[in-house]
Design a protein around this motif. Sequence first.
Motif, PDB file in Angstrom:
ATOM      1  N   LEU A   1      38.630   7.017 212.022  1.00 38.06           N
ATOM      2  CA  LEU A   1      39.405   8.230 212.143  1.00 38.06           C
ATOM      3  C   LEU A   1      39.647   7.947 213.693  1.00 38.06           C
ATOM      4  N   ASP A   2      38.699   7.473 214.667  1.00 39.75           N
ATOM      5  CA  ASP A   2      38.906   7.105 216.144  1.00 39.75           C
ATOM      6  C   ASP A   2      40.387   6.182 216.157  1.00 39.75           C
ATOM      7  N   GLN A   3      40.199   5.201 215.335  1.00 37.97           N
ATOM      8  CA  GLN A   3      41.419   4.374 215.517  1.00 37.97           C
ATOM      9  C   GLN A   3      42.950   5.029 214.888  1.00 37.97           C
ATOM     10  N   LEU A   4      42.558   5.607 213.932  1.00 38.25           N
ATOM     11  CA  LEU A   4      43.987   6.372 213.405  1.00 38.25           C
ATOM     12  C   LEU A   4      44.371   7.509 214.457  1.00 38.25           C
ATOM     13  N   VAL A   5      43.374   8.203 214.937  1.00 34.74           N
ATOM     14  CA  VAL A   5      43.936   9.134 215.978  1.00 34.74           C
ATOM     15  C   VAL A   5      44.341   8.596 217.347  1.00 34.74           C
ATOM     16  N   LEU A   6      43.929   7.447 217.642  1.00 32.48           N
ATOM     17  CA  LEU A   6      44.259   6.734 218.834  1.00 32.48           C
ATOM     18  C   LEU A   6      45.698   6.215 218.751  1.00 32.48           C
ATOM     19  N   PHE A   7      45.948   5.683 217.355  1.00 37.07           N
ATOM     20  CA  PHE A   7      47.348   5.045 216.783  1.00 37.07           C
ATOM     21  C   PHE A   7      48.368   6.092 216.728  1.00 37.07           C
ATOM     22  N   TYR A   8      48.033   6.927 215.804  1.00 37.45           N
ATOM     23  CA  TYR A   8      49.086   7.776 215.474  1.00 37.45           C
ATOM     24  C   TYR A   8      49.134   9.481 216.075  1.00 37.45           C
ATOM     25  N   GLY A   9      47.806   9.777 216.550  1.00 40.46           N
ATOM     26  CA  GLY A   9      47.625  11.191 216.982  1.00 40.46           C
ATOM     27  C   GLY A   9      47.579  12.243 215.892  1.00 40.46           C
ATOM     28  N   PHE A  10      47.021  13.363 216.053  1.00 38.26           N
ATOM     29  CA  PHE A  10      46.630  14.289 215.014  1.00 38.26           C
ATOM     30  C   PHE A  10      48.133  14.514 214.487  1.00 38.26           C
ATOM     31  N   ASP A  11      49.120  14.971 215.250  1.00 37.22           N
ATOM     32  CA  ASP A  11      50.262  15.492 214.780  1.00 37.22           C
ATOM     33  C   ASP A  11      50.942  14.385 213.672  1.00 37.22           C
TER      34      ASP A  11
ATOM     35  N   LEU B   1      49.285  12.027 212.173  1.00 36.39           N
ATOM     36  CA  LEU B   1      48.277  12.079 210.822  1.00 36.39           C
ATOM     37  C   LEU B   1      48.590  13.372 209.984  1.00 36.39           C
ATOM     38  N   GLY B   2      48.747  14.462 210.424  1.00 32.85           N
ATOM     39  CA  GLY B   2      48.945  15.587 209.724  1.00 32.85           C
ATOM     40  C   GLY B   2      50.437  15.470 208.981  1.00 32.85           C
ATOM     41  N   GLU B   3      51.243  14.763 209.468  1.00 28.94           N
ATOM     42  CA  GLU B   3      52.608  14.475 208.447  1.00 28.94           C
ATOM     43  C   GLU B   3      52.229  13.537 207.573  1.00 28.94           C
ATOM     44  N   LEU B   4      51.568  12.403 208.030  1.00 31.77           N
ATOM     45  CA  LEU B   4      51.171  11.427 206.807  1.00 31.77           C
ATOM     46  C   LEU B   4      50.272  11.907 205.916  1.00 31.77           C
ATOM     47  N   ILE B   5      49.173  12.506 206.107  1.00 29.25           N
ATOM     48  CA  ILE B   5      48.375  13.094 205.015  1.00 29.25           C
ATOM     49  C   ILE B   5      47.977  14.443 205.593  1.00 29.25           C
ATOM     50  N   LYS B   6      48.909  15.214 204.197  1.00 27.98           N
ATOM     51  CA  LYS B   6      48.740  16.641 204.582  1.00 27.98           C
ATOM     52  C   LYS B   6      47.389  17.496 204.282  1.00 27.98           C
ATOM     53  N   ILE B   7      46.527  17.610 205.361  1.00 27.94           N
ATOM     54  CA  ILE B   7      44.969  18.004 205.082  1.00 27.94           C
ATOM     55  C   ILE B   7      44.965  18.840 206.293  1.00 27.94           C
ATOM     56  N   LYS B   8      44.511  20.011 206.392  1.00 28.18           N
ATOM     57  CA  LYS B   8      44.486  20.998 207.377  1.00 28.18           C
ATOM     58  C   LYS B   8      43.596  20.594 208.319  1.00 28.18           C
ATOM     59  N   CYS B   9      42.575  19.578 208.343  1.00 30.61           N
ATOM     60  CA  CYS B   9      41.765  19.115 209.375  1.00 30.61           C
ATOM     61  C   CYS B   9      42.598  18.109 210.163  1.00 30.61           C
ATOM     62  N   PHE B  10      43.711  18.042 210.113  1.00 27.41           N
ATOM     63  CA  PHE B  10      44.674  17.324 210.799  1.00 27.41           C
ATOM     64  C   PHE B  10      45.566  18.136 211.255  1.00 27.41           C
ATOM     65  N   THR B  11      46.042  19.439 211.078  1.00 29.76           N
ATOM     66  CA  THR B  11      47.207  20.224 211.477  1.00 29.76           C
ATOM     67  C   THR B  11      46.620  21.610 212.125  1.00 29.76           C
ATOM     68  N   ASP B  12      45.495  22.092 211.543  1.00 31.82           N
ATOM     69  CA  ASP B  12      45.073  23.311 212.314  1.00 31.82           C
ATOM     70  C   ASP B  12      44.012  23.183 213.124  1.00 31.82           C
ATOM     71  N   ASN B  13      44.170  23.213 214.559  1.00 37.33           N
ATOM     72  CA  ASN B  13      43.322  22.863 215.398  1.00 37.33           C
ATOM     73  C   ASN B  13      42.355  21.548 215.140  1.00 37.33           C
ATOM     74  N   PRO B  14      42.787  20.604 215.169  1.00 37.09           N
ATOM     75  CA  PRO B  14      42.303  19.310 214.813  1.00 37.09           C
ATOM     76  C   PRO B  14      41.375  18.775 215.867  1.00 37.09           C
ATOM     77  N   SER B  15      40.345  18.011 215.424  1.00 38.67           N
ATOM     78  CA  SER B  15      39.224  17.536 216.100  1.00 38.67           C
ATOM     79  C   SER B  15      38.597  16.381 215.486  1.00 38.67           C
ATOM     80  N   ILE B  16      38.016  15.539 216.190  1.00 39.59           N
ATOM     81  CA  ILE B  16      37.229  14.527 215.322  1.00 39.59           C
ATOM     82  C   ILE B  16      36.394  14.986 214.703  1.00 39.59           C
ATOM     83  N   LYS B  17      35.433  15.990 215.205  1.00 40.20           N
ATOM     84  CA  LYS B  17      34.034  16.432 214.979  1.00 40.20           C
ATOM     85  C   LYS B  17      34.497  17.093 213.461  1.00 40.20           C
ATOM     86  N   SER B  18      35.453  18.275 213.220  1.00 35.82           N
ATOM     87  CA  SER B  18      36.047  19.063 212.201  1.00 35.82           C
ATOM     88  C   SER B  18      36.146  18.054 211.142  1.00 35.82           C
TER      89      SER B  18
END
Length: 77
Positions: A19-29, A31-48
């Motif tokens: 997750l750390d590597q993907l967020v650094l590479f793509y960012g949550f925005d 990631l939310g487009e590539l994988i449509k799940i709420k944890c990446f689109t609605d108030n995303p954080s590593i922990k959630s």
Amino acid sequence: MENNKSKDPLHGVTLLNILDQLVLFYGFDTLGELIKIKCFTDNPSIKSSLNFLRKTDWARKKVEELYIRTLPKLNKE
């Protein structure tokens, strides 16, 4: 001696590291487009995201698949 190195690209890699590597590479925005799940689109954080992915096999599988597809790009950096 026999070389027992695993050919599995996920061997020894934690979900947090993935997750750390993907967020650094793509960012949550992205990631939310590539994988449509709420944890990446609605108030995303590593922990959630970790909490959700640890409980949801289908979502974790999608993240792992994206990580495997992204590995060649990550290794170029």
